[in-house]
Design a protein around this motif. Structure first.
Motif, mmCIF file in Angstrom:
data_model
loop_
_atom_site.group_PDB
_atom_site.id
_atom_site.type_symbol
_atom_site.label_atom_id
_atom_site.label_comp_id
_atom_site.label_asym_id
_atom_site.label_seq_id
_atom_site.Cartn_x
_atom_site.Cartn_y
_atom_site.Cartn_z
ATOM 1 N N ASP A 171 35.007 50.100 39.973
ATOM 2 C CA ASP A 171 34.466 49.470 38.769
ATOM 3 C C ASP A 171 35.474 48.472 38.215
ATOM 4 O O ASP A 171 36.677 48.536 38.502
ATOM 5 N N ARG A 172 34.962 47.565 37.400
ATOM 6 C CA ARG A 172 35.788 46.462 36.906
ATOM 7 C C ARG A 172 36.992 46.948 36.107
ATOM 8 O O ARG A 172 38.097 46.426 36.240
ATOM 9 N N GLY A 173 36.791 47.956 35.260
ATOM 10 C CA GLY A 173 37.891 48.440 34.442
ATOM 11 C C GLY A 173 39.022 49.013 35.267
ATOM 12 O O GLY A 173 40.203 48.742 35.009
ATOM 13 N N THR A 174 38.675 49.826 36.279
ATOM 14 C CA THR A 174 39.707 50.403 37.138
ATOM 15 C C THR A 174 40.448 49.306 37.898
ATOM 16 O O THR A 174 41.678 49.353 38.039
ATOM 17 N N LYS A 175 39.714 48.309 38.392
ATOM 18 C CA LYS A 175 40.362 47.175 39.064
ATOM 19 C C LYS A 175 41.357 46.484 38.131
ATOM 20 O O LYS A 175 42.480 46.169 38.517
ATOM 21 N N THR A 176 40.920 46.241 36.904
ATOM 22 C CA THR A 176 41.777 45.541 35.938
ATOM 23 C C THR A 176 43.066 46.302 35.692
ATOM 24 O O THR A 176 44.165 45.725 35.682
ATOM 25 N N HIS A 177 42.945 47.621 35.486
ATOM 26 C CA HIS A 177 44.133 48.427 35.227
ATOM 27 C C HIS A 177 45.055 48.460 36.445
ATOM 28 O O HIS A 177 46.275 48.322 36.316
ATOM 29 N N ALA A 178 44.472 48.655 37.634
ATOM 30 C CA ALA A 178 45.288 48.737 38.846
ATOM 31 C C ALA A 178 46.013 47.419 39.098
ATOM 32 O O ALA A 178 47.214 47.401 39.414
ATOM 33 N N LEU A 179 45.308 46.313 38.983
ATOM 34 C CA LEU A 179 45.926 45.001 39.191
ATOM 35 C C LEU A 179 46.999 44.732 38.148
ATOM 36 O O LEU A 179 48.035 44.130 38.444
ATOM 37 N N GLY A 180 46.757 45.173 36.916
ATOM 38 C CA GLY A 180 47.740 44.967 35.860
ATOM 39 C C GLY A 180 49.026 45.723 36.119
ATOM 40 O O GLY A 180 50.130 45.202 35.909
#
Length: 425
Positions: free
Chosen positions: A111-120
């Motif tokens: 999901d988009r939120g998990t991607k955002t956190h992982a990339l961050g």
């Protein structure tokens, strides 16, 4: 890939999304690493164990790791240990460039939120490594943090951050650690250079214990969360706590990360303040004159209530015990009134604490009459009480008055969003 443990279905916690989890505090008892963060979160919310199996398939690193969650007791505390085991297909892939990890995560099915956190989190690691080694961010080749276990730690941490829905984080002071840590670059001082860069601005303490207390992955998670230093001042209710057990052992201390999960405390419908309480007894003033005196005191500015109670004093005399509540700022005026209007020779006075419900006064027009109604906000809902003085002129019997009272009070409850006057007493 699988978790052999039975999933907890405690009704208090079985649905995280229905809780108003507003704050999580990270207590770095032993320190923090990526696996310790994941373990502590899962220890708090075991209903998300099942998510981990599917998450690695969606992440783009499928079939390369096996996840395992185990209960651990270190002889002092019981908590959870989270382990990532590299599958045979992952051999030879211990080093990964940041640009490759970024591409895999960005194109994954997470999901988009998990991607955002992982990339961050990975971005922060890459920037720190870039500064330490003097290379471009995109060219950073992760070693320790690029191994499959650390990739899985970050992906799982990102997912748990996302599903928590937490609005704020805080952290205790960080243990500094001592000595050196072995890396692919050779031995480095503790905290490692990348860790030090990530944690600039955080508060540390030195408890004299040797070893690496905060890993680069743990530091990147902390940096990404931007936690406040210490618990917030706003009222919170502690919902749960969890312990994430680290793989290392330190002398004299449990190597755990404690997570404290808070929910929003219910906002009370009452408020607290202080009032002046004045008390005295009268045994030598006629009832008629005392009644007049108390009526005069009752109407003084700042007086909230006057109470008269019959009791017995010395020599078996019948005594009127008087208690007056007033605002503290009118103390001098009130004492003068007590000595002027009654025969008392002394009074007792003190400030007392009280809890008061929020109240509003409404003016309701019903038929030919106008009636004041006091609304109180109680924990169970609003209640209404009309002012009896406004009923004195009503030419009706008890049954008719009761019917009118119900109509007036209900009208006030129905219309409490308009026409109200604040009751300051």
């Amino acid at each position: 890939m699988g978790f052999p443990l039975r999933i907890c279905v405690d009704p208090l916690i079985h649905c995280w999304g229905k809780l108003t989890v507003v704050h999580i505090h990270l207590d770095l008892v032993g320190g923090i690493a990526g696996d310790m963060f994941v373990a502590a979160m899962l220890d708090c919310f075991p209903e998300h164990i099942a998510d981990m199996d599917h998450l690695m398939f969606k992440s783009g690193f499928r079939d390369l790791v096996t996840l395992d969650k185990q209960p651990v007791n270190d002889g002092v505390l019981t908590g959870t240990r989270f382990k990532v085991r590299a599958a045979a297909e992952a051999s030879g892939h211990g080093h990964r460039h940041y640009r490759d990890i970024k591409k895999i995560i960005s194109s994954s099915d997470m999901d988009r939120g998990t991607k955002t956190h992982a990339l961050g989190i990975f971005r922060l690691l890459a920037e720190a490594e870039s500064q330490v080694h003097g290379i471009e961010v995109q060219d950073v080749a992760f070693h320790e943090v690029g191994a499959w276990d650390s990739i899985a730690d970050i992906v799982c941490a990102a997912h748990l951050i996302e599903v928590s829905g937490v609005s704020s984080w805080s952290v205790s002071k960080l243990p500094l650690g001592r000595g050196q840590v072995k890396t692919d670059h050779g031995p480095l001082p503790v905290p490692a250079p990348a860790t030090s860069l990530l944690l600039e601005g955080f508060e540390f303490f030195d408890d004299g214990i040797e070893g690496e207390r905060i890993t680069p992955t743990g530091a990147a998670i902390l940096k990404y969360l931007e936690p406040a230093r210490g618990l917030p001042d706003s009222p919170l209710t502690l919902h749960r706590s969890g312990f994430g057990m680290g793989s290392k052992q330190f002398k004299g201390i449990s190597n755990v990360l404690r997570v404290l999960v808070f929910t929003q405390a219910d906002t009370p419908v009452w408020h607290g303040d202080h009032v002046l309480q004045v008390e005295f007894e009268i045994d030598d003033q006629t009832p008629e004159d005392l009644a007049l005196a108390l009526d005069r005191i009752r109407v003084c500015d700042g007086v909230l209530d006057v109470l008269q109670m019959p009791t017995f004093g010395k020599k078996g005399r019948q005594v009127a015990a008087i208690r007056i509540l007033a605002r503290p700022e009118v103390e001098s005026m009130l004492l003068q009134q007590c000595f002027d209007e009654t025969t008392t020779l002394g009074v007792r006075r003190q400030l007392v604490s009280r809890s008061v419900l929020s109240r509003e006064e409404f003016l309701v027009e019903q038929g030919d009459g106008r009636y004041r109604v006091k609304l109180a906000e109680r924990p169970g809902g609003s209640t209404a009480k009309w002012e009896m003085n406004d009923v004195a002129g009503v030419d009706a019997g008890h049954v008719q008055r009761e019917a009118l009272r119900e109509q007036v009070e209900q009208a006030a409850l129905d219309g409490k969003d308009g026409g109200k006057e604040d009751d300051q007493t």
